[in-house]
Design an enzyme around this catalytic site. Structure first.
Site, PDB file in Angstrom:
ATOM      1  N   HIS A   1      -2.575  21.307  35.926  1.00  0.00           N
ATOM      2  CA  HIS A   1      -2.856  22.586  35.287  1.00  0.00           C
ATOM      3  C   HIS A   1      -3.448  23.593  36.277  1.00  0.00           C
ATOM      4  O   HIS A   1      -3.799  24.708  35.894  1.00  0.00           O
ATOM      5  CB  HIS A   1      -3.833  22.342  34.128  1.00  0.00           C
ATOM      6  CG  HIS A   1      -3.851  23.409  33.095  1.00  0.00           C
ATOM      7  ND1 HIS A   1      -5.007  24.036  32.675  1.00  0.00           N
ATOM      8  CD2 HIS A   1      -2.844  23.988  32.363  1.00  0.00           C
ATOM      9  CE1 HIS A   1      -4.724  24.924  31.757  1.00  0.00           C
ATOM     10  NE2 HIS A   1      -3.423  24.923  31.546  1.00  0.00           N
TER      11      HIS A   1
ATOM     12  N   LYS B   1      -4.022  26.444  39.170  1.00  0.00           N
ATOM     13  CA  LYS B   1      -3.345  27.734  39.357  1.00  0.00           C
ATOM     14  C   LYS B   1      -3.954  28.455  40.548  1.00  0.00           C
ATOM     15  O   LYS B   1      -5.127  28.845  40.512  1.00  0.00           O
ATOM     16  CB  LYS B   1      -3.502  28.601  38.101  1.00  0.00           C
ATOM     17  CG  LYS B   1      -2.973  27.950  36.825  1.00  0.00           C
ATOM     18  CD  LYS B   1      -3.397  28.734  35.612  1.00  0.00           C
ATOM     19  CE  LYS B   1      -2.841  28.136  34.341  1.00  0.00           C
ATOM     20  NZ  LYS B   1      -3.458  26.836  34.016  1.00  0.00           N
TER      21      LYS B   1
ATOM     22  N   ASP C   1     -26.796  31.375  32.671  1.00  0.00           N
ATOM     23  CA  ASP C   1     -28.074  32.070  32.876  1.00  0.00           C
ATOM     24  C   ASP C   1     -27.916  33.426  33.557  1.00  0.00           C
ATOM     25  O   ASP C   1     -28.806  33.863  34.298  1.00  0.00           O
ATOM     26  CB  ASP C   1     -29.036  31.192  33.693  1.00  0.00           C
ATOM     27  CG  ASP C   1     -29.551  30.014  32.877  1.00  0.00           C
ATOM     28  OD1 ASP C   1     -29.692  30.151  31.658  1.00  0.00           O
ATOM     29  OD2 ASP C   1     -29.821  28.959  33.482  1.00  0.00           O
TER      30      ASP C   1
END
Length: 498
Positions: free
Chosen positions: A136, A138, A391
């Site tokens: 997957h 890229k 954060d």
């Protein structure tokens, strides 16, 4: 000129502080497409592409032709694509492989790829453990100078080629040390035993012909009708290199590190060690005050609910933006997500879903088209961006969805960037979506009782528009049959594969 972009990026990298990488946000589909095109046009030595999908549509054809022109200049081009995308498609990539300076390889190829229909489905059924593991990742790396990485595949929907699509995706253009790190990850895949040359697994090139000039005729014949005249004019006017030189595209500089699953995750013997998720989990566990998540598919599982509960007990604010049923392109994935909406909301998570469109009204169609739409979903709108903000200081951008498939089955890649300014920009994108007309806010209705017994709390989809607040008691903008299908799919014991 397109080559100016690489030169500009090279100068930026040379003047940067040692150890820091530079990142430019590509939130616009047109920016993402034109940045890739400009990098390819300016390449002088090498181009490495690694994608899950590379479509045969207008944008895919345009970039494939640019790869061909780069190879004509002597640039060595390597293209690595997951084999699922190439079962019956991407003929142009097979044609591009004919060029002596271009090599195409495929990840985890199907052994029955020459046979249509039944045999390939049979292989998936009887060799599911191996065939279900996909690449997957890229990324695009040019001359070891610049890279583009993130959530986008190569295809019209990812670049907003058609104006009727409402597609939300995100990439980063980067220079500096992170470029060589991504290229080393590419090399690890390129030389692994899970990758095979195209010539060994496909007959497409032999069927089309052996001379590259046939390829050029093919592009000239089929590419022009695919691009609308309006979009072609927009591309011609969208001078990405000039906008970069003029400072319209901002670069963010800070320390960064790539995290990528090894290709061995595809091994059906080891079961796929979730290396990237382990690194991501360490950052999640270290969050002190706020975690913002954008993920097209969000399936936390019972273990994830426990993690969320622990974070909320520590006072961590948690916000999630994902797809609604109307904008989700995979009904099965949505069936895995919807069962966790109530537990997530009970934990106090801020949960938002991208709208299918801005009308929320069921479009009037003939019976056949309406029935088909109810089951397959709407491809005109979808959230495809994948990133985390920790954060308000650190971000993670990559290919990873927060679901079991990305954790255990797919190989994934992403980059951690310690940059508060970039984090603020990504938070602004989230806020623009959740505080505008683009998303619903999910909440639980008031507690109810029946004969003294508490009833399950129901979900309300809240839509704020022009100062008016509306609430829906079922997935807005969807048909009855599709909602019924989702209920039926939740009974299937397939969550770990979603």
């Amino acid at each position: 000129m397109a080559g100016d972009l690489l030169e500009s990026l090279k100068r930026e990298a040379e003047t940067a502080e040692t150890g820091k990488s530079g990142f430019a946000l590509l939130s616009s589909g047109l920016d993402a497409l034109c940045a890739r095109a400009a990098l390819i046009d300016g390449a002088t030595t090498t181009i490495d592409l690694q994608y899950y999908l590379f479509h045969d549509d207008a944008s895919g054809s345009w970039l494939a032709e640019k790869l061909l022109h780069a190879a004509d200049r002597g640039v060595k081009v390597r293209v690595l694509i997951d084999d699922v995308n190439l079962l019956n498609r991407a003929v142009k990539i097979a044609l591009v492989d004919l060029h002596p300076n271009i090599e195409v390889r495929r990840f985890n190829p199907f052994t029955t790829r020459h046979h249509r229909g039944f045999l390939k489905w049979a292989e998936l059924a009887f060799n599911f453990t191996r065939a279900n593991r996909r690449m997957h990742n890229k990324s695009l790396v040019v001359d070891d100078v610049a890279t583009v990485f993130g959530g986008r595949n190569v295809g019209d929907e990812y670049f907003e080629v058609h104006s009727n699509l409402n597609f939300f995706d995100l990439d980063l253009l980067a220079v500096g040390p992170v470029v060589c790190d991504i290229r080393r990850s590419f090399d690890q895949y390129w030389t692994s035993r899970y990758v095979k040359p195209l010539s060994r697994v496909s007959r497409a090139s032999a069927k089309i012909g052996k001379r590259v000039k046939k390829l050029r005729k093919y592009f000239r014949r089929f590419q022009k009708p695919l691009f609308s005249e309006r979009f072609a004019d927009r591309i011609a006017a969208w001078d990405f290199p000039a906008r970069f030189r003029n400072g319209d595209i901002r670069m963010y500089w800070d320390e960064a590190g790539i995290v990528a699953d090894p290709p061995e995750k595809a091994d059906d013997v080891t079961g796929g060690a979730p290396f990237l998720f382990e690194q991501l989990w360490q950052r999640i566990n270290a969050v002190e005050s706020e975690l913002r998540v954008v993920s097209p598919y969000f399936i936390p599982g019972n273990q994830g609910i426990g993690i969320i509960e622990d974070m909320r007990k520590r006072g961590v604010r948690l916000s999630v933006l994902t797809n609604s049923l109307g904008s989700n392109d995979l009904s099965l994935a949505h069936s895995g997500y919807c069962r966790y909406r109530v537990p997530v909301l009970n934990c106090g998570v801020e949960l938002y879903e991208l709208k299918r469109d801005l009308s929320d009204e069921q479009p009037r169609r003939g019976l056949r088209r309406w029935f088909k739409w109810s089951f397959s979903g709407n491809v005109g709108a979808s959230l495809h961006a994948k990133y985390f903000v920790f954060d308000r200081r650190q971000v993670f951008v990559g290919s990873f969805n927060l679901d079991p498939r990305s954790i255990f089955f797919n190989t994934e890649m992403g980059v951690f960037i310690q940059c508060p300014d970039l984090a603020a920009q990504l938070l602004e994108l989230i806020d623009d979506a959740v505080h505008s007309e683009a998303a619903y806010r999910l909440e639980l209705d008031e507690p109810r009782r029946f004969l003294g017994f508490p009833l399950p709390r129901r979900i309300r989809w809240v839509d704020e528009r022009d100062g008016e607040i509306r609430a829906f008691d079922h997935d807005p903008g969807t048909g009855f049959f599709r909602r019924l299908l989702i209920i039926l799919l939740t009974w299937l014991p397939v969550e770990k594969y979603l």
